[in-house]
Design an enzyme around this catalytic site. Structure first.
Site, PDB file in Angstrom:
ATOM      1  CD  GLU A 150       5.225  -5.288  -2.173  1.00 38.05           C
ATOM      2  OE1 GLU A 150       4.346  -4.791  -2.911  1.00 38.05           O
ATOM      3  OE2 GLU A 150       4.986  -5.687  -1.012  1.00 38.05           O
TER       4      GLU A 150
ATOM      5  CD  GLN B 237       7.816  -6.305   2.028  1.00 45.14           C
ATOM      6  OE1 GLN B 237       8.859  -5.969   1.497  1.00 45.14           O
ATOM      7  NE2 GLN B 237       6.642  -5.868   1.608  1.00 45.14           N
TER       8      GLN B 237
ATOM      9  CD  GLU C 255       1.800  -9.944   1.693  1.00 39.39           C
ATOM     10  OE1 GLU C 255       1.381  -9.048   2.483  1.00 39.39           O
ATOM     11  OE2 GLU C 255       1.717  -9.850   0.463  1.00 39.39           O
TER      12      GLU C 255
ATOM     13  CG  ASN D 198      -0.052  -9.700  -3.518  1.00 35.41           C
ATOM     14  OD1 ASN D 198       0.379 -10.367  -2.582  1.00 35.41           O
ATOM     15  ND2 ASN D 198      -0.527  -8.475  -3.367  1.00 35.41           N
ATOM     16  CD  GLU D 199      -2.655  -8.695   0.032  1.00 34.43           C
ATOM     17  OE1 GLU D 199      -2.961  -7.523  -0.256  1.00 34.43           O
ATOM     18  OE2 GLU D 199      -2.048  -8.993   1.085  1.00 34.43           O
TER      19      GLU D 199
ATOM     20  CE1 TYR E 266       2.115  -7.993   6.888  1.00 39.57           C
ATOM     21  CE2 TYR E 266       0.120  -7.986   5.552  1.00 39.57           C
ATOM     22  CZ  TYR E 266       1.496  -8.095   5.651  1.00 39.57           C
ATOM     23  OH  TYR E 266       2.253  -8.294   4.527  1.00 39.57           O
TER      24      TYR E 266
ATOM     25  CG  ASN F 102      -0.602  -4.516  -2.458  1.00 44.36           C
ATOM     26  OD1 ASN F 102      -1.085  -5.645  -2.419  1.00 44.36           O
ATOM     27  ND2 ASN F 102      -0.894  -3.595  -1.553  1.00 44.36           N
TER      28      ASN F 102
END
Length: 504
Positions: free
Chosen positions: A28, A353, A293, A173-174, A245, A73
């Site tokens: 990212e 990442q 992710e 994304n999200e 996460y 993000n």
């Protein structure tokens, strides 16, 4: 008497052929992932394009099959047009997700060049936060259409004659997250994603599209978000994303190492939701999962918040640079085993990442590159976890933690590489106190021999690697496995990651 576990490895008990893309990663435009990570002109190892050769070497060693780009993000305020054309003409922009300044030195064409050097494919995300259908379609035309149209000819004008032919695209994304620029309700997002997907597949029917699922299992809208978004877009998309996460915020190692059980529950719940929508729609196709992710992330939160709040709008500040310890590597190994166990439905996954930002690979700006502890389980899984995942018939002693019950002391799976005629067993002993003897039954494979037993272990759960010293590295052990016909006994030391490779 030592604790015992048993794994029966049966050739006919097949889960699925593993899609190699489950060993993917993520870059990212965040912190030093790009600037100072993969790209640093003037560094002693930089190539003619400014990409660090030392980083490329480690990425190629990982055999990363696909890399998600450019966010995250970041993508929800990304204007792709700013990242192409002559670099000197590209504008700098305020990057809203991480309160940084994006200089656009590296854009789509440069990243595609890096991806070729890294022997990987791109999973491209489109902005469905501040933008929508038109921008997504224009970007796809720019990347994938040969020539003869406005945006494909613009790519050619920018010096890229051949299309990038990117095959996997993330629809935002999200979008369930209130932190996301352009956050939407499930109905708003599902409708937009469906319309965007239909338009994009008109341009290139060969692409695969990933719908945004929940940002984590703790979201108040999970799993109703999946139900609603898929009710809109089921017929137009191919995958739904999962993000998760984990961290050891309360310094409870046993509970921390049990969190892969939560990952397993997450996957099962999303599969059930997908199949509910399939039944509701009387559909024939399955929606598969893209766990795009996943990682451990909790070490650097306070300093990151201070940087973004009190020193914003820097170019490539130090953000999310978690320094991983040995127990983090164990959980990463457990999460990789979980992904393999669900290879019939999880077809893509991205460790978030790849470089510097919550990453297995770290760089010093004017110095060396080095491997964090979590590098090694990913390396072993990517190298040896290619083939057919076999249903684990596992018996193990169990324990309870503050959040989990019936946690197996041993987690394990076997992968049969039928092309190379070899079997690899991945096993984690997550007992904090006991070595465990793992009985391996390989009768269905005939007379295989042990090629190697790779072990990652350390008596200090908080041991870390640095640029100067690697405290956690894998070692080969020939003295921990005994053979008796087609049976083996492997000693798994307490809190250890083990890779046992068997060949003809």
């Amino acid at each position: 008497m030592a604790k015992q576990a048993k794994l029966t490895i049966e050739k006919d008990f097949q889960i699925s052929k593993i899609d190699k893309r489950i060993y993917g990663s993520f870059i990212e435009h965040l912190g030093r992932a790009v600037y100072g990570g993969i790209w640093q002109p003037g560094h002693p190892t930089a190539d003619e394009d400014g990409f660090r050769r030392d980083v490329l070497d480690l990425v190629r060693e990982l055999q990363v099959p696909i890399v998600r780009y450019p966010g995250g993000n970041f993508v929800s305020n990304f204007y792709w047009e700013d990242s192409v054309g002559p670099v000197e003409d590209r504008p700098k922009r305020l990057e809203l997700a991480w309160r940084s300044t994006e200089p656009n030195y590296i854009g789509i064409n440069e990243f595609a060049k890096w991806a070729k050097k890294a022997d990987t494919q791109i999973m491209q995300a489109v902005n469905l936060g501040t933008r929508g259908i038109e921008a997504a379609c224009n970007l796809l035309e720019y990347c994938n259409h040969p020539s003869g149209t406005k945006y494909s000819d613009l790519r050619v004008k920018h010096g890229v004659k051949d299309p990038h032919n990117i095959k996997v695209w993330c629809l935002g994304n999200e979008m369930d997250g209130p932190w996301q620029t352009g956050h939407k309700t499930a109905d708003e997002y599902g409708h937009l994603a469906d319309e965007t997907a239909k338009a994009m597949k008109q341009i290139d029917p060969s692409i695969e599209l990933v719908l945004c699922g929940s940002s984590n299992t703790g979201m108040p809208t999970f799993p109703e978000w999946e139900n609603t978004a898929l009710s809109w877009a089921y017929d137009s998309v191919d995958y739904i994303s999962l993000h998760q996460y984990y961290g050891n915020r309360f310094n409870d190692t046993a509970n921390f190492l049990a969190q892969s059980d939560d990952m397993d529950h997450f996957i099962r719940t999303v599969i059930a939701t997908c199949d509910f929508v399939k039944a509701k729609k009387r559909a024939k196709k399955n929606i598969n999962l893209s766990f795009d992710e996943w990682n451990v992330w909790f070490h650097a939160d306070a300093s990151d918040a201070d940087t973004m709040k009190n020193r914003p709008w820097q170019i490539a500040p130090h953000l999310l640079e978690d320094h991983y310890d040995f127990e983090d590597a164990l959980l990463v190994g457990l999460m990789l085993i979980t992904l393999m166990k669900h290879s019939d439905r999880v077809k893509m996954a991205c460790m978030a990442q790849l470089v510097n930002v919550i990453a297995p690979i770290m760089t010093e700006e004017n110095g060396p590159v080095w491997c964090q502890t979590i590098y090694y389980p990913l390396l072993h899984a990517s190298k040896y976890g290619r083939g057919i995942a076999l249903q684990p018939v596992l018996t193990s002693t169990k324990h309870d933690t503050i959040d989990f019950t019936d946690v197996t002391d041993v987690e394990s799976i076997a992968v049969w590489n039928d092309e190379k005629d070899e079997v690899t067993v991945f096993a984690v002993n997550r007992s904090l106190t006991d070595d465990i003897v793992l009985d391996l039954d390989l009768r269905s494979f005939g007379d295989y021999r042990l090629a190697e037993h790779i072990v990652l272990e350390n008596p200090d759960m908080k041991a870390v690697n640095t640029a100067e010293h690697s405290a956690v590295i894998p070692k080969l052990h020939t003295d921990r496995t005994e053979k008796d016909g087609n049976f083996y006994k492997a000693n798994l030391t307490k809190t250890s990651w083990n890779v046992l490779r068997f060949v003809k």
